[in-house]
Design a protein around this motif. Structure first.
Motif, PDB file in Angstrom:
ATOM      1  N   GLN A 170       0.836  -1.212   0.000  1.00  0.00           N
ATOM      2  CA  GLN A 170       0.000   0.000   0.000  1.00  0.00           C
ATOM      3  C   GLN A 170       0.871   1.262   0.000  1.00  0.00           C
ATOM      4  N   TYR A 171       1.969   1.193   0.761  1.00  0.00           N
ATOM      5  CA  TYR A 171       2.902   2.328   0.771  1.00  0.00           C
ATOM      6  C   TYR A 171       3.477   2.563  -0.624  1.00  0.00           C
ATOM      7  N   LEU A 172       3.822   1.427  -1.294  1.00  0.00           N
ATOM      8  CA  LEU A 172       4.360   1.565  -2.652  1.00  0.00           C
ATOM      9  C   LEU A 172       3.355   2.249  -3.576  1.00  0.00           C
ATOM     10  N   ASP A 173       2.035   1.976  -3.348  1.00  0.00           N
ATOM     11  CA  ASP A 173       1.019   2.668  -4.151  1.00  0.00           C
ATOM     12  C   ASP A 173       1.130   4.181  -3.990  1.00  0.00           C
ATOM     13  N   VAL A 174       1.312   4.604  -2.738  1.00  0.00           N
ATOM     14  CA  VAL A 174       1.434   6.050  -2.484  1.00  0.00           C
ATOM     15  C   VAL A 174       2.644   6.598  -3.230  1.00  0.00           C
ATOM     16  N   VAL A 175       3.783   5.866  -3.105  1.00  0.00           N
ATOM     17  CA  VAL A 175       5.005   6.318  -3.775  1.00  0.00           C
ATOM     18  C   VAL A 175       4.782   6.379  -5.285  1.00  0.00           C
ATOM     19  N   LYS A 176       4.153   5.343  -5.799  1.00  0.00           N
ATOM     20  CA  LYS A 176       3.926   5.288  -7.240  1.00  0.00           C
ATOM     21  C   LYS A 176       3.103   6.505  -7.693  1.00  0.00           C
ATOM     22  N   SER A 177       2.062   6.807  -6.915  1.00  0.00           N
ATOM     23  CA  SER A 177       1.198   7.922  -7.328  1.00  0.00           C
ATOM     24  C   SER A 177       1.956   9.253  -7.278  1.00  0.00           C
ATOM     25  N   ALA A 178       2.947   9.373  -6.371  1.00  0.00           N
ATOM     26  CA  ALA A 178       3.708  10.616  -6.295  1.00  0.00           C
ATOM     27  C   ALA A 178       4.572  10.806  -7.540  1.00  0.00           C
ATOM     28  N   PHE A 179       4.968   9.668  -8.153  1.00  0.00           N
ATOM     29  CA  PHE A 179       5.822   9.802  -9.333  1.00  0.00           C
ATOM     30  C   PHE A 179       5.027   9.788 -10.633  1.00  0.00           C
ATOM     31  N   THR A 180       3.865   9.078 -10.641  1.00  0.00           N
ATOM     32  CA  THR A 180       3.111   8.949 -11.899  1.00  0.00           C
ATOM     33  C   THR A 180       1.874   9.837 -11.937  1.00  0.00           C
ATOM     34  N   PHE A 181       1.504  10.374 -10.782  1.00  0.00           N
ATOM     35  CA  PHE A 181       0.274  11.156 -10.659  1.00  0.00           C
ATOM     36  C   PHE A 181      -0.969  10.324 -11.001  1.00  0.00           C
ATOM     37  N   THR A 219     -11.103  20.308  -3.259  1.00  0.00           N
ATOM     38  CA  THR A 219     -10.487  19.825  -2.026  1.00  0.00           C
ATOM     39  C   THR A 219     -11.457  19.959  -0.851  1.00  0.00           C
ATOM     40  N   LEU A 220     -12.111  21.130  -0.770  1.00  0.00           N
ATOM     41  CA  LEU A 220     -13.061  21.334   0.327  1.00  0.00           C
ATOM     42  C   LEU A 220     -14.167  20.282   0.301  1.00  0.00           C
ATOM     43  N   ASN A 221     -14.734  20.051  -0.899  1.00  0.00           N
ATOM     44  CA  ASN A 221     -15.787  19.046  -1.023  1.00  0.00           C
ATOM     45  C   ASN A 221     -15.288  17.679  -0.598  1.00  0.00           C
ATOM     46  N   ALA A 222     -14.047  17.356  -1.032  1.00  0.00           N
ATOM     47  CA  ALA A 222     -13.493  16.051  -0.716  1.00  0.00           C
ATOM     48  C   ALA A 222     -13.345  15.889   0.789  1.00  0.00           C
ATOM     49  N   ILE A 223     -12.905  16.976   1.448  1.00  0.00           N
ATOM     50  CA  ILE A 223     -12.745  16.890   2.905  1.00  0.00           C
ATOM     51  C   ILE A 223     -14.116  16.687   3.551  1.00  0.00           C
ATOM     52  N   ASN A 224     -15.106  17.460   3.094  1.00  0.00           N
ATOM     53  CA  ASN A 224     -16.444  17.363   3.686  1.00  0.00           C
ATOM     54  C   ASN A 224     -17.059  15.983   3.508  1.00  0.00           C
ATOM     55  N   SER A 225     -16.779  15.344   2.348  1.00  0.00           N
ATOM     56  CA  SER A 225     -17.419  14.055   2.109  1.00  0.00           C
ATOM     57  C   SER A 225     -16.467  12.889   2.406  1.00  0.00           C
ATOM     58  N   SER A 226     -15.401  13.168   3.153  1.00  0.00           N
ATOM     59  CA  SER A 226     -14.415  12.130   3.512  1.00  0.00           C
ATOM     60  C   SER A 226     -13.925  11.370   2.287  1.00  0.00           C
ATOM     61  N   ASP A 227     -13.736  12.074   1.192  1.00  0.00           N
ATOM     62  CA  ASP A 227     -13.269  11.453  -0.045  1.00  0.00           C
ATOM     63  C   ASP A 227     -11.743  11.388   0.017  1.00  0.00           C
ATOM     64  N   PHE A 228     -11.235  10.433   0.805  1.00  0.00           N
ATOM     65  CA  PHE A 228      -9.800  10.415   1.108  1.00  0.00           C
ATOM     66  C   PHE A 228      -8.877  10.373  -0.104  1.00  0.00           C
ATOM     67  N   PRO A 229      -9.162   9.584  -1.135  1.00  0.00           N
ATOM     68  CA  PRO A 229      -8.220   9.552  -2.262  1.00  0.00           C
ATOM     69  C   PRO A 229      -7.972  10.933  -2.859  1.00  0.00           C
ATOM     70  N   VAL A 230      -9.019  11.766  -2.911  1.00  0.00           N
ATOM     71  CA  VAL A 230      -8.844  13.109  -3.477  1.00  0.00           C
ATOM     72  C   VAL A 230      -7.991  13.968  -2.549  1.00  0.00           C
ATOM     73  N   VAL A 231      -8.295  13.906  -1.247  1.00  0.00           N
ATOM     74  CA  VAL A 231      -7.501  14.690  -0.292  1.00  0.00           C
ATOM     75  C   VAL A 231      -6.043  14.247  -0.350  1.00  0.00           C
ATOM     76  N   THR A 273      -2.734  16.380  -1.346  1.00  0.00           N
ATOM     77  CA  THR A 273      -1.599  16.469  -0.428  1.00  0.00           C
ATOM     78  C   THR A 273      -0.306  16.069  -1.129  1.00  0.00           C
ATOM     79  N   ILE A 274      -0.389  14.969  -1.877  1.00  0.00           N
ATOM     80  CA  ILE A 274       0.806  14.508  -2.593  1.00  0.00           C
ATOM     81  C   ILE A 274       1.246  15.551  -3.615  1.00  0.00           C
ATOM     82  N   LEU A 275       0.283  16.066  -4.349  1.00  0.00           N
ATOM     83  CA  LEU A 275       0.582  17.040  -5.398  1.00  0.00           C
ATOM     84  C   LEU A 275       1.294  18.269  -4.830  1.00  0.00           C
ATOM     85  N   ILE A 276       0.755  18.786  -3.734  1.00  0.00           N
ATOM     86  CA  ILE A 276       1.352  19.988  -3.148  1.00  0.00           C
ATOM     87  C   ILE A 276       2.722  19.679  -2.560  1.00  0.00           C
TER      88      ILE A 276
END
Ligand SMILES: Nc1ncnc2c1ncn2[C@@H]1O[C@H](COP(=O)(O)OP(=O)(O)O)[C@@H](O)[C@H]1O
Ligand code: SF4
Ligand SMILES: [Mg+2]
Lengths: 313, 330
Positions: free
Chosen positions: A66-77, A269-281, A285-288
């Motif tokens: 799962q951690y590797l998924d996070v890393v992968k998304s940081a490099f591939t978006f 981002t605000l909507n995602a936070i309000n609806s607990s849409d974690f992948p978007v948040v 976070t990764i993007l920034i």
């Protein structure tokens, strides 16, 4: 050492930093946050439904994978899909980035240029009535709530005078222009107080340096001293201050976007936070974080160009 | 008699401070001659730098203000000429070097650039290449080794002594009439100090400028000056040729300064034990006493000195020798 070698080395150095940042994000989103299946299915879901969803989301795999998924998304978006809209997150970001950037880029450029120009001007008249009035004005502007600017701007300039659109957005140039003018102006007004005060302090710090007295003793005029000698030295702190703000521009301005109904990343981002849409948040976070790290490399590279005392090492 | 190129008359400079107005320079008269060095000595705070900056019109204002006086340079009062004309004199006819070699150069430009800048300003006929050549020539003149290489270096790559040499090179690039050196060696160690002073003496012989050498160190005066003015609390208290001053000091303050010069053992070159410095403290410019400003530190003070007959004024005591004291020493 050659500047290109330096840049490459700094970029290589980004990799461990990014891995660390990914680890923090992973811990926050995958380990600490509540079970996403509960959020998505509600309290009354059956165990097998939850099992299925966990498998679908890849949450049954080991933490390392799962951690590797996070890393992968940081490099591939590649961030996967939103839980609430089921859209590809990268597509949502691309769509939201346009309104955000059409607001934040002109606003940021204008506010930086105007603030530096005003600061040079008041530094030139340091200690005089002009200088004191501007500083007073800055403090006054800073102590007014940003909501006041937004509401007054919408009521007076958009509603009463009808100069601009009150809210909304249209894609494509020049259609978006009438919608962003007012928020851009308000952004600039909001930044003016703190920015002018900051730049003025930096420039005044330089004006009282010994090398300025030497420049005067040479017979140079005040304009050359200001724009050549002082500004080049002041660029060193100014660069950090300016560049470190850039990564956050992709977020747009949360408040301005929501008041002006601009469908930008701030709103997403605000909507995602309000609806607990974690992948978007998580994606934001990764993007920034990635942007922040890359721009700090850019800051370091620019330093070496402005300040000869910085060694390439 | 050498040609008089600068004459300061009755210069008064005031500063507005939180505690009121102070007069940092109070009625100073000075003369600078072509090819000669005038020393201005006095303890810290006696108004030496303010006097020097006044000549350049570099007194920070506010809080400073030249309240009175004239500074005649070749028939013109520098305090009255238009600012643009003053800028053409600065760095060109009258140049100045400062006490702080580490910070007086701009850190983000090469030393070559900074020398060329002054040439670009005052010698417009020179081409870019000629300016570079001249910069190298000046660095060579002030004794900087491999000047072709140094010219592209930044100040942080040079030592304090080398930076002061660069300052000298820059100030002499336009061959000024007058060089004002405000404690040019105070921040440097003793051997470098001697080298810089020697360099200035040599360049003066070659270029023939008048020098105002500001220092708190009478040892420096002995090595470089022709005439000396001793300052105390913003006033000149004694003025004479250098030999005369050392041999026959008339003002008790001057005598005290001379006695506190650390001497060197001529055989070992070691500094001997410090001789007594003048006791007591310089009075605050905010409340100067009536009468002589030196009275609290003076062994010869009488009632006259304490204000019964006003302030002592600078009076001729011998040929080219003036002192402001009611009881001159000899
Ligand atoms: N910028 C300034 N602001 C206020 N007072 C000043 C300023 N510069 C000089 N003075 C005053 O002038 C006095 C003489 O200073 P200065 O000429 O620098 O002495 P020095 O003989 O050590 O060079 C100081 O004691 C100080 O009180
Ligand atoms: S006037 Fe009096 S107090 Fe002042 S120096 Fe001369 S003897 Fe001393
Ligand atoms: Mg001084």
């Amino acid at each position: 050492m050659n500047i290109w070698a330096y840049i490459i080395r700094r970029l290589l150095y980004v990799i461990p930093v990014l891995l660390g940042v990914c680890l923090i994000i992973f811990v926050l989103f995958n380990m600490v946050s509540p079970d996403p299946t509960l959020i998505m299915l509600g309290k009354h879901a059956s165990l097998s439904q939850m099992e299925d969803l966990r498998r679908e989301l890849g949450l049954d795999r080991s933490w390392f994978l799962q951690y590797l998924d996070v890393v992968k998304s940081a490099f591939t978006f590649e961030f996967g899909r939103s839980w609430s809209t089921k859209q590809e997150i990268i597509e949502m970001i691309k769509a939201g980035a346009i309104p955000s950037l059409t607001l934040s880029v002109p606003a940021f450029v204008l506010s930086t240029v105007i603030s530096i120009a005003i600061s040079l001007f008041v530094a030139f008249f340091r200690g005089t009535f002009i200088d004191k009035s501007v500083v007073f004005l800055c403090v006054t502007m800073m102590s007014i709530s940003s909501l006041a600017y937004i509401l007054f701007g919408q009521w007076f300039f958009a509603f009463k005078l009808g100069w601009f659109e009150i809210s909304g957005y249209e894609f494509g140039f020049p259609d978006f222009v009438p919608y962003v003018i007012l928020p851009v102006i308000i952004w600039v007004m909001l930044g003016l107080g703190p920015d002018v005060r900051f730049y003025r302090t930096i420039i005044l710090d330089e004006i009282y340096q010994d090398y300025v007295r030497t420049a005067r003793a040479k017979g140079l005029g005040e304009k050359v001293i200001m724009f050549k000698h002082v500004l080049k030295n002041a660029m060193i702190p100014i660069i950090t201050y300016v560049i470190i703000q850039i990564p956050f521009l992709i977020l747009g301005a949360l408040l301005l976007e929501s008041f002006f109904s601009i469908p930008g990343l701030g709103g997403i981002t605000l909507n995602a936070i309000n609806s607990s849409d974690f992948p978007v948040v998580k994606a934001m976070t990764i993007l920034i974080s990635v942007a922040y790290i890359l721009f700090s490399v850019l800051t370091d590279v620019l330093y070496t160009l402005v300040d000869p005392r910085v060694r390439l090492k | 008699m050498a040609e008089k190129i600068l004459e300061i008359k009755d210069l008064c400079v005031e500063f507005n401070t939180d505690r009121g107005v102070i007069r940092a320079v109070n009625g100073v008269n000075l003369e600078v001659y072509k090819g000669k060095t005038l020393g201005v000595v006095g303890e810290s705070g006696s108004g030496k730098s303010v006097t020097a900056l006044s000549i350049m019109r570099l007194i920070p204002s506010p809080p400073g203000k030249i309240a009175r006086g004239t500074i005649d340079y070749r028939g013109e009062n520098l305090l009255e000429i238009p600012f643009d004309e003053m800028r053409r004199i600065r760095g060109n006819k009258i140049a100045m070097i400062f006490q702080e070699p580490m910070t007086s150069l701009n850190p983000v430009f090469t030393v070559g650039n900074q020398i060329e800048e002054v040439l670009e300003l005052h010698q417009k006929e020179l081409s870019k290449e000629q300016r570079r050549d001249k910069a190298i020539e000046m660095l060579h003149l002030v004794g900087i080794p491999s000047p072709e290489k140094r010219v592209t270096e930044y100040p942080h790559q040079l030592s304090g002594g080398m930076r002061q040499r660069v300052m000298i090179a820059m100030s002499l690039a336009c061959e000024p009439d007058i060089l004002i050196a405000d404690e040019p060696t105070t921040a440097l160690d003793v051997t470098i100090q001697a080298q810089i002073l020697e360099l200035m003496n040599k360049l003066q012989k070659e270029l023939g400028m008048g020098i105002i050498m500001i220092t708190h160190d009478l040892g420096v005066v002995a090595e470089t000056c022709d005439d000396v003015a001793v300052m105390y609390c913003g006033q000149i208290v004694e003025r004479a040729e250098v030999k005369e001053l050392f041999n026959h000091p008339q003002h008790p303050y001057t005598k005290g300064l001379i006695e506190s010069i650390p001497s060197f053992d001529s055989t070992t070159g070691e500094r001997k034990d410090r001789l007594p410095t003048i006791e007591g403290m310089v009075p605050s410019l905010f409340d100067l006493p009536d009468g002589c400003n030196f009275q609290d530190r003076c062994n010869f003070a009488t009632d006259k000195c304490r204000g019964s007959e006003g302030e002592p004024v600078l009076k001729s005591i011998g040929t080219h020798h003036d002192a402001a004291c009611f009881h001159p020493l000899s």
